[in-house]
Design a protein around this motif. Structure first.
Motif, PDB file in Angstrom:
ATOM      1  N   LYS A 242       5.892  12.158  -5.026  1.00 16.77           N
ATOM      2  CA  LYS A 242       6.295  12.269  -4.084  1.00 16.77           C
ATOM      3  C   LYS A 242       7.040  11.216  -4.189  1.00 16.77           C
ATOM      4  N   VAL A 243       7.750  10.413  -4.325  1.00 12.60           N
ATOM      5  CA  VAL A 243       7.973   9.078  -4.036  1.00 12.60           C
ATOM      6  C   VAL A 243       9.462   8.306  -5.855  1.00 12.60           C
ATOM      7  N   ASP A 314      14.340   2.670   1.502  1.00 14.10           N
ATOM      8  CA  ASP A 314      13.703   3.323   3.064  1.00 14.10           C
ATOM      9  C   ASP A 314      12.446   4.260   2.560  1.00 14.10           C
ATOM     10  N   ASP A 315      12.217   4.343   0.646  1.00  5.78           N
ATOM     11  CA  ASP A 315      11.097   5.057   0.646  1.00  5.78           C
ATOM     12  C   ASP A 315       9.325   3.830   0.892  1.00  5.78           C
ATOM     13  N   GLU A 317       7.752   2.065   2.907  1.00  5.76           N
ATOM     14  CA  GLU A 317       6.378   3.109   3.823  1.00  5.76           C
ATOM     15  C   GLU A 317       5.451   3.946   3.218  1.00  5.76           C
ATOM     16  N   THR A 318       6.512   5.317   2.544  1.00  4.59           N
ATOM     17  CA  THR A 318       5.262   6.101   2.113  1.00  4.59           C
ATOM     18  C   THR A 318       5.361   5.862   0.474  1.00  4.59           C
ATOM     19  N   ASN A 321       1.884   3.499   1.295  1.00  5.79           N
ATOM     20  CA  ASN A 321       0.423   4.526   2.213  1.00  5.79           C
ATOM     21  C   ASN A 321      -0.020   4.911   1.109  1.00  5.79           C
ATOM     22  N   ILE A 322       0.542   5.927   0.381  1.00  2.00           N
ATOM     23  CA  ILE A 322       0.495   6.191  -1.451  1.00  2.00           C
ATOM     24  C   ILE A 322      -0.933   5.847  -1.533  1.00  2.00           C
TER      25      ILE A 322
END
Length: 347
Positions: A242-243, A314-315, A317-318, A321-322
């Protein structure tokens, strides 16, 4: 093999039949690790694995090998051998995931003074558990008796793993830039590094390893030191889907100062905020008991951070969470800056 027995070899200290019993006892553990790549009844002298390359255009094999080190002494003193194999797997798979590789299979090697089948089975049971946690198969191994070289109760454990990654998805730290963020993944303890110093600090052979200690949150010293190394494979693989991850460091021997710089390109450095690092009680106890300077602690141990990951701001927080969804205690400990020093630890 029921006819295989040598009185002469047994008199020299090697019991062939004990080896056969060990294999029988460990089969149930090995079975737990089987996956779609395992091939039945193929190759009596080598582990065979069928490689599924679906979705991978340019497969790159990534391999790692390591041992557990002198943490084994703690297992021997406590006569507890069923978790040390997790450490062996972790030291290998956590390394290759730093390249973005998915572990496929694992092999172990146990050298012992005397083959005690139940002990060997316990050790392999731990290896199998590590493989389950990493999602790889235990496809082979070797147990060797070394009478005359090792004491009867002594053993050493090492392992080897191979993984695969698409060449285009190998983690490339050339994408890293100033302003990127360093995320910590919490460790479970000392993991498998620095135990020569640990044993010296606590005079381990004369230490009380079994009494619960308030400063270790109710754990005994032995429990805290023997806590298995955390395996980060599944959570990191989920993150990579995802990142864009720009760098990963497995914090092993040499601590922050040796390992974090390994994932950072020239001209950049990681600025780590020491106050944000969640230092575990066992490290506070080591530092206090041994009167060890903070600089040396961060240059020897993981200090509560088993792995560091660099992503764009920018990544963050994502990514957090993952990682948290996969059970990681993940948090920000620093950022990337333009620097000739690849790591700076500040208050």
């Amino acid at each position: 093999m029921e006819k295989s027995y040598s009185e002469s070899y047994a008199a020299a200290g090697v019991d062939i039949t004990a080896g056969y019993k060990s294999v029988e006892l460990m089969k149930k553990h090995i079975k737990r690790t089987r996956n779609e790549g395992c091939l039945d009844d193929v190759g009596g002298f080598g582990g065979c694995f069928g490689l599924n390359l679906e979705g991978i255009s340019q497969p790159v094999l990534v391999s790692g090998t390591d041992g557990v080190g002198t943490k084994l002494k703690i297992a021997m003193l406590l006569n507890k051998h069923d978790t040390i194999g997790i450490d062996c797997v972790a030291m290998c798979v956590n390394d290759i995931i730093c390249c973005g590789a998915k572990p496929l299979f694992f092999l172990d090697y146990i050298a012992c003074g005397k083959n005690i089948p139940e002990k060997i089975a316990d050790i392999v049971g731990g290896v199998a558990e590590g493989c389950v946690r990493a999602g790889c198969a235990l496809i082979g191994g070797e147990t060797a008796e070394h009478p005359g070289m090792m004491a009867e109760d002594d053993y050493d454990l090492a392992g080897y793993c191979t993984g695969v990654v698409d060449k285009s998805k190998i983690i490339d730290n050339n994408t890293m830039k100033a302003g990127d963020v360093v995320i910590a993944l919490a460790s479970t303890g000392v993991h498998s590094n620095g135990f020569s110093l640990v044993r010296k600090v606590f005079d381990i052979e004369n230490a009380d390893l079994t009494t619960p200690r308030e400063e270790l949150e109710g754990k005994s010293l032995g429990e805290a030191l023997l806590e298995p190394t955390r395996i980060y494979v599944k959570s990191v693989l989920a993150l990579l889907e995802k990142v864009q991850v720009k760098g990963i460091s497995h914090i092993t021997g040499g601590g922050f100062y040796e390992n974090i710089p390994r994932s950072i390109p020239d001209g950049l450095g990681a600025r780590i905020d020491r106050s944000k690092v969640k230092v575990l009680p066992i490290f506070q106890m080591i530092a206090k008991t041994g009167n060890i300077p903070q600089r040396d602690m961060f240059n020897t141990f993981n200090m509560g951070v088993g792995m560091s990951i660099v992503v764009a701001k920018d990544d963050v927080e994502t990514a957090l969470n993952i990682l948290k969804d996969w059970g990681e205690d993940a948090y920000v400990i620093g950022e990337i800056e333009e620097s000739q020093d690849k790591i700076t630890i500040c208050d």
